[in-house]
Design a protein around this motif. Structure first.
Motif, PDB file in Angstrom:
ATOM      1  N   HIS A 149     -12.569   6.574   1.293  1.00 40.11           N
ATOM      2  CA  HIS A 149     -12.601   7.051   2.918  1.00 40.11           C
ATOM      3  C   HIS A 149     -12.874   8.805   3.160  1.00 40.11           C
ATOM      4  CE1 HIS A 149      -8.995   4.251   2.700  1.00 40.11           C
ATOM      5  NE2 HIS A 149     -10.227   3.336   2.564  1.00 40.11           N
ATOM      6  N   ARG A 196       0.817  -1.133   0.189  1.00 39.24           N
ATOM      7  CA  ARG A 196      -0.478  -0.186  -0.279  1.00 39.24           C
ATOM      8  C   ARG A 196       1.146   1.014   0.281  1.00 39.24           C
ATOM      9  NH1 ARG A 196      -3.066   3.612   3.829  1.00 39.24           N
ATOM     10  NH2 ARG A 196      -5.195   3.589   2.363  1.00 39.24           N
ATOM     11  N   PRO A 248      -4.880   9.405  -0.274  1.00 39.51           N
ATOM     12  CA  PRO A 248      -4.971   8.137  -0.579  1.00 39.51           C
ATOM     13  C   PRO A 248      -3.876   7.823  -1.247  1.00 39.51           C
ATOM     14  CG  PRO A 248      -5.620  10.223  -2.679  1.00 39.51           C
ATOM     15  CD  PRO A 248      -4.666  10.851  -0.714  1.00 39.51           C
ATOM     16  N   GLN A 301     -24.396   7.754 -10.150  1.00 39.78           N
ATOM     17  CA  GLN A 301     -24.113   7.212  -9.006  1.00 39.78           C
ATOM     18  C   GLN A 301     -23.236   6.034  -9.896  1.00 39.78           C
ATOM     19  OE1 GLN A 301     -27.138   6.101  -6.940  1.00 39.78           O
ATOM     20  NE2 GLN A 301     -27.016   6.936  -5.020  1.00 39.78           N
ATOM     21  N   VAL A 302     -23.957   6.049 -11.390  1.00 38.68           N
ATOM     22  CA  VAL A 302     -22.697   4.528 -12.083  1.00 38.68           C
ATOM     23  C   VAL A 302     -22.033   5.260 -12.481  1.00 38.68           C
ATOM     24  CG1 VAL A 302     -23.315   3.414 -14.100  1.00 38.68           C
ATOM     25  CG2 VAL A 302     -25.810   3.153 -12.815  1.00 38.68           C
ATOM     26  N   ASP A 327     -20.755   7.650  -0.300  1.00 37.91           N
ATOM     27  CA  ASP A 327     -22.408   6.415  -0.280  1.00 37.91           C
ATOM     28  C   ASP A 327     -22.724   5.308  -0.474  1.00 37.91           C
ATOM     29  OD1 ASP A 327     -23.141   6.939   2.273  1.00 37.91           O
ATOM     30  OD2 ASP A 327     -24.949   8.234   2.172  1.00 37.91           O
ATOM     31  N   CYS A 328     -22.563   5.814  -2.755  1.00 38.02           N
ATOM     32  CA  CYS A 328     -22.419   4.113  -3.164  1.00 38.02           C
ATOM     33  C   CYS A 328     -20.999   4.229  -3.579  1.00 38.02           C
ATOM     34  CB  CYS A 328     -22.859   5.594  -4.238  1.00 38.02           C
ATOM     35  SG  CYS A 328     -22.132   6.641  -5.531  1.00 38.02           S
ATOM     36  N   LEU A 329     -19.836   4.487  -2.965  1.00 40.26           N
ATOM     37  CA  LEU A 329     -18.595   3.599  -3.614  1.00 40.26           C
ATOM     38  C   LEU A 329     -18.010   2.904  -1.857  1.00 40.26           C
ATOM     39  CD1 LEU A 329     -16.777   6.331  -4.536  1.00 40.26           C
ATOM     40  CD2 LEU A 329     -18.084   4.582  -6.147  1.00 40.26           C
ATOM     41  N   ASN A 330     -17.635   1.867  -2.508  1.00 31.84           N
ATOM     42  CA  ASN A 330     -16.833   1.087  -1.711  1.00 31.84           C
ATOM     43  C   ASN A 330     -16.224   1.340  -0.778  1.00 31.84           C
ATOM     44  OD1 ASN A 330     -15.630  -0.990  -0.374  1.00 31.84           O
ATOM     45  ND2 ASN A 330     -14.880  -2.433  -2.095  1.00 31.84           N
ATOM     46  N   PRO A 331     -16.542   1.791   0.604  1.00 31.67           N
ATOM     47  CA  PRO A 331     -15.435   2.492   1.689  1.00 31.67           C
ATOM     48  C   PRO A 331     -14.503   1.088   2.383  1.00 31.67           C
ATOM     49  CG  PRO A 331     -17.690  -0.011   2.283  1.00 31.67           C
ATOM     50  CD  PRO A 331     -17.675   0.704   0.717  1.00 31.67           C
ATOM     51  N   ARG A 332     -14.395   0.150   1.686  1.00 23.02           N
ATOM     52  CA  ARG A 332     -12.950   0.477   1.527  1.00 23.02           C
ATOM     53  C   ARG A 332     -11.527   0.404   1.122  1.00 23.02           C
ATOM     54  NH1 ARG A 332     -14.002  -4.272   5.630  1.00 23.02           N
ATOM     55  NH2 ARG A 332     -15.995  -4.948   4.895  1.00 23.02           N
ATOM     56  N   GLN A 346       5.478  10.503   2.069  1.00 21.79           N
ATOM     57  CA  GLN A 346       4.096   9.842   2.836  1.00 21.79           C
ATOM     58  C   GLN A 346       4.385   9.024   4.300  1.00 21.79           C
ATOM     59  OE1 GLN A 346       0.651   9.538   0.685  1.00 21.79           O
ATOM     60  NE2 GLN A 346      -0.751   8.979   2.543  1.00 21.79           N
ATOM     61  N   GLU A 390      -7.675   4.571  -4.390  1.00 23.54           N
ATOM     62  CA  GLU A 390      -8.078   5.060  -4.145  1.00 23.54           C
ATOM     63  C   GLU A 390      -8.410   6.068  -3.567  1.00 23.54           C
ATOM     64  OE1 GLU A 390      -5.712   3.065  -0.017  1.00 23.54           O
ATOM     65  OE2 GLU A 390      -6.159   5.166  -0.464  1.00 23.54           O
ATOM     66  N   GLN A 442       1.590   4.800  -3.122  1.00 24.35           N
ATOM     67  CA  GLN A 442       0.993   6.556  -1.906  1.00 24.35           C
ATOM     68  C   GLN A 442       2.662   7.739  -2.656  1.00 24.35           C
ATOM     69  OE1 GLN A 442       1.669   5.280   1.797  1.00 24.35           O
ATOM     70  NE2 GLN A 442      -0.729   5.459   2.264  1.00 24.35           N
ATOM     71  N   PRO A 491     -25.041  -2.093 -11.748  1.00 20.33           N
ATOM     72  CA  PRO A 491     -23.664  -1.935 -11.856  1.00 20.33           C
ATOM     73  C   PRO A 491     -23.591  -0.820 -10.330  1.00 20.33           C
ATOM     74  CG  PRO A 491     -24.925  -0.752 -13.672  1.00 20.33           C
ATOM     75  CD  PRO A 491     -26.147  -1.986 -12.901  1.00 20.33           C
ATOM     76  N   LEU A 492     -24.509  -0.387  -9.802  1.00 26.11           N
ATOM     77  CA  LEU A 492     -23.803   0.095  -8.422  1.00 26.11           C
ATOM     78  C   LEU A 492     -24.099  -0.532  -7.410  1.00 26.11           C
ATOM     79  CD1 LEU A 492     -26.918   2.749  -8.636  1.00 26.11           C
ATOM     80  CD2 LEU A 492     -24.650   3.799  -8.313  1.00 26.11           C
ATOM     81  N   ASN A 550     -19.308   4.922  -9.422  1.00 33.22           N
ATOM     82  CA  ASN A 550     -18.865   3.818  -9.750  1.00 33.22           C
ATOM     83  C   ASN A 550     -17.677   3.573 -11.069  1.00 33.22           C
ATOM     84  OD1 ASN A 550     -19.416   1.420  -7.593  1.00 33.22           O
ATOM     85  ND2 ASN A 550     -21.341   3.045  -7.679  1.00 33.22           N
ATOM     86  N   ALA A 570     -14.952  -1.249   9.805  1.00 38.21           N
ATOM     87  CA  ALA A 570     -14.647  -2.772   8.896  1.00 38.21           C
ATOM     88  C   ALA A 570     -13.486  -2.901   8.115  1.00 38.21           C
ATOM     89  CB  ALA A 570     -15.856  -1.737   7.300  1.00 38.21           C
ATOM     90  N   TRP A 584     -19.719  -3.662  -6.559  1.00 36.09           N
ATOM     91  CA  TRP A 584     -18.537  -4.275  -5.890  1.00 36.09           C
ATOM     92  C   TRP A 584     -18.525  -4.689  -4.744  1.00 36.09           C
ATOM     93  CZ3 TRP A 584     -18.661  -1.740  -1.250  1.00 36.09           C
ATOM     94  CH2 TRP A 584     -20.367  -0.677  -1.084  1.00 36.09           C
TER      95      TRP A 584
END
Lengths: 241, 241, 241, 241
Positions: free
Chosen positions: C48, A58, C73, C2-3, C40-45, A66, C77, A62, D147-148, C6, D51, D151
């Motif tokens: 950020h 990771r 990032p 949102q699409v 809200d519509c993206l992968n939180p992993r 960083q 990310e 970056q 598609p939303l 993504n 998470a 992921w």
């Protein structure tokens, strides 16, 4: 000089100053030794030694600086980097661990990055420890032979050993790109490690104010009663020395 | 013994074991000294010394062990705690920095917490370094007089100095609550620091397997050509030693 | 959209790119809302949101950018800053939380710092959300009245409320010093929050490549046997809904 | 219920309490949804969602709970775990990602570990979200088509899909080992996600004190002068909405 280092540290704390020392140089030159010589006589809660491991996957994705930034000194602190961001201009360049483009971007970014730190008030010193190859060879042989020193020897070191000349060329290119008024390099001869350590520490001390911050006198009033002796109630007793 | 410590570290790395050593004891007993004696001869990338500062406001509102847990050793690592969670049973108890309820909750939680670590395979050792009060007084006087050691002396130390007996009683209560088969205390006499260090390190080594992990022999084939000498192109030259 | 967000995120991951979005603007403008709309519509992993608390005492003695840098990032990310280093040019300037010298040093350092990030390949966007004072007053009143929103209202907000004009002047000075080709500001009208959100997200999407990274088709072969139903053995049963 | 959640949060902050909610359950049950429903209406500076990504190589060589502990709530905080240490009793057990010995050690350690937290005063809630397989299949199909949501679908999910029964058995074994007076499990039927969310939040609220902490009334005195309007001096202007 240990007394002077302590006085320096007290002044940094008193004045809220930050001292950052980058220690670079040849393998076996004695980076770890001079860093210990400085840090061993100072308060470890505000004098830190930073020797970062290889970047994680990771971190490799970056901004190059960083992972170093979180370790920059706060007010009153001394931070000693055992190797530093200059890895990219040394081992990474010579051993081909970064691309030519990454290398050149690094040489462009360093002076800008360091100027930000110096303008912010960080006292920045960059030392390069030199050693001739015959002395280096003796030290490599010693490390291979001495079970106490063998952990200092890595497979990368063995490969790097054959590239003495290339490391010298990389260092010269690095100096050309990153030696500046506000963040100059200082080369110290570590063929004799003891003399090298003294020369480097003296150089550092001479470039910083020698201000004596008055300390509160610690008074130790006489104890009331006879001094106690250790007594252990219960089953746990001292082991035999 | 340095050779044996290196052999031990190699075994830990080879077997993926974890070693955790808590060093507690009287002020001036010599905790820092014995920790340096161990860590100075081992690879700093996998042997860590942990000396936590006072908890922050946020940490004070967390589970008591929370700020210690991130520093537990990973596979192959040695971690030496210079003071530890036992602060609560020593200085915090004696100086009144925690409530009676917090103190008692701590004594109840410690054995459960340590059992979790030991059952998970962590090799846990707890040392308490003892010193008689007359020796302690000599060392306090030395710290007050010697500019190299004065940073070791804090106002808390001066207050604690008058509570030699109370510290002893707190230690006995701590032993009663936390000395167990799976996580026993070992007391080492540090009236003579050199003998204390040797006794403690020997004790540690004797309780761990003395396994010789074969190392790859490092071969240093002769260099091609004459060994190089440092040559500097450009304006940066070595300073005079 | 949102699409498209993504798709953008998939492209960033595929190409190893980094996206950094700074969201600044008036109190009550709707910074949190547009950030949620994106995240809200993206992968939180790998997307950020960063909303740093007040700096600690130790952080106040560091390089100003130091506590922000760890949150930049990594490859693949997206990082959304809810307020950012620009605090110093806004609330800190207007409310007098920093010295004039610190403020001016900040305005000098920002363009240099941001250029380093952009040259390193970070895709940097800076948005400033505008709102007229009558709309701002309505929203303050709503926050004071609505128990669901009251946590959004801090004593600082109440003081800042009287300084609408000063905030505007500070923003203009900030734009003069930090609006550049490589890191331009974009102002979005948030008097109507819904339209503001759409305008800002559309602006962002239009400035980034719309590349469709082919996805492996997820096949869901028919299950063998009848679909199972939850059955609980033992005492734990679902609660009544 | 949002109002009650806000009141709860204010009480936690006022009383210095800590709330820890573990959300476990079937793939597609709706863990993320109920967590958002709670966290979206609370102050993000003291309500955290955790998470964790897959453990790194170094983390795999640590005490199993080590990487979770830093995320436990501090005083006044709510922490919501989207999956938790129970991974080991669910996906790791069913998919064979841990050894049988690790699995059994985990089931032995969990009750001890959780008791430490609860005795320390952490308010701990453990929810398991249930869904029948036909509903789960519908949701998988939706994720593959939309598609939303794509992921949310990982290769592991696809493999796990065939093991509905095994997951149920693993859950029952987990309940047998870790359902206790001080840290009970609560199962909530999420075949209907909306009803499931309401049931779970109501359950949580009913088990915590409903204390109304008086708030300082926020007064908004009338502004002096006419409300300002955004005016931009210099080249940066709002974009067209």
């Amino acid at each position: 000089m240990q007394v002077e280092l302590n006085r320096l540290h007290r002044w940094l704390q008193h004045a809220g100053k930050r001292l950052l020392v980058l220690v670079e140089g040849r393998d076996t030159a004695g980076k770890g030794g001079v860093i210990s010589a400085i840090s061993d006589c100072l308060n470890p809660r505000s004098c830190h030694v930073v020797a970062l491991p290889k970047p994680t996957e990771r971190e490799r994705g970056q901004w190059y600086f960083q992972r170093y930034v979180p370790h920059l000194p706060a007010a009153g602190e001394i931070t000693l980097f055992d190797r530093s961001w200059y890895n990219r201009a040394g081992v990474e360049k010579v051993m081909g661990y970064c691309s030519e483009a990454e290398y050149e971007a690094f040489l462009r970014q360093v002076p800008v990055f360091e100027r930000l730190l110096v303008e912010d008030g960080i006292l920045l010193f960059k030392y390069w420890l030199s050693v001739d190859q015959d002395r280096q060879e003796e030290r490599f042989a010693e490390r291979a032979a001495d079970p106490l020193k063998r952990w200092k020897l890595s497979p990368v070191d063995l490969k790097a050993r054959e590239k003495y000349r290339e490391y010298g060329e990389a260092r010269d290119a690095m100096f050309r790109a990153t030696h500046s008024d506000y963040a100059p390099w200082t080369v110290v001869d570590f063929n004799d490690q003891k003399r090298g350590r003294l020369a480097m520490i003296r150089h550092l001390l001479e470039r910083l104010p020698d201000v004596s911050v008055p300390e509160p006198a610690f008074e130790l009033p006489p104890l009331k009663g006879k001094p106690g002796r250790e007594q252990f109630r219960g089953g746990v007793r001292p082991i035999n020395a």
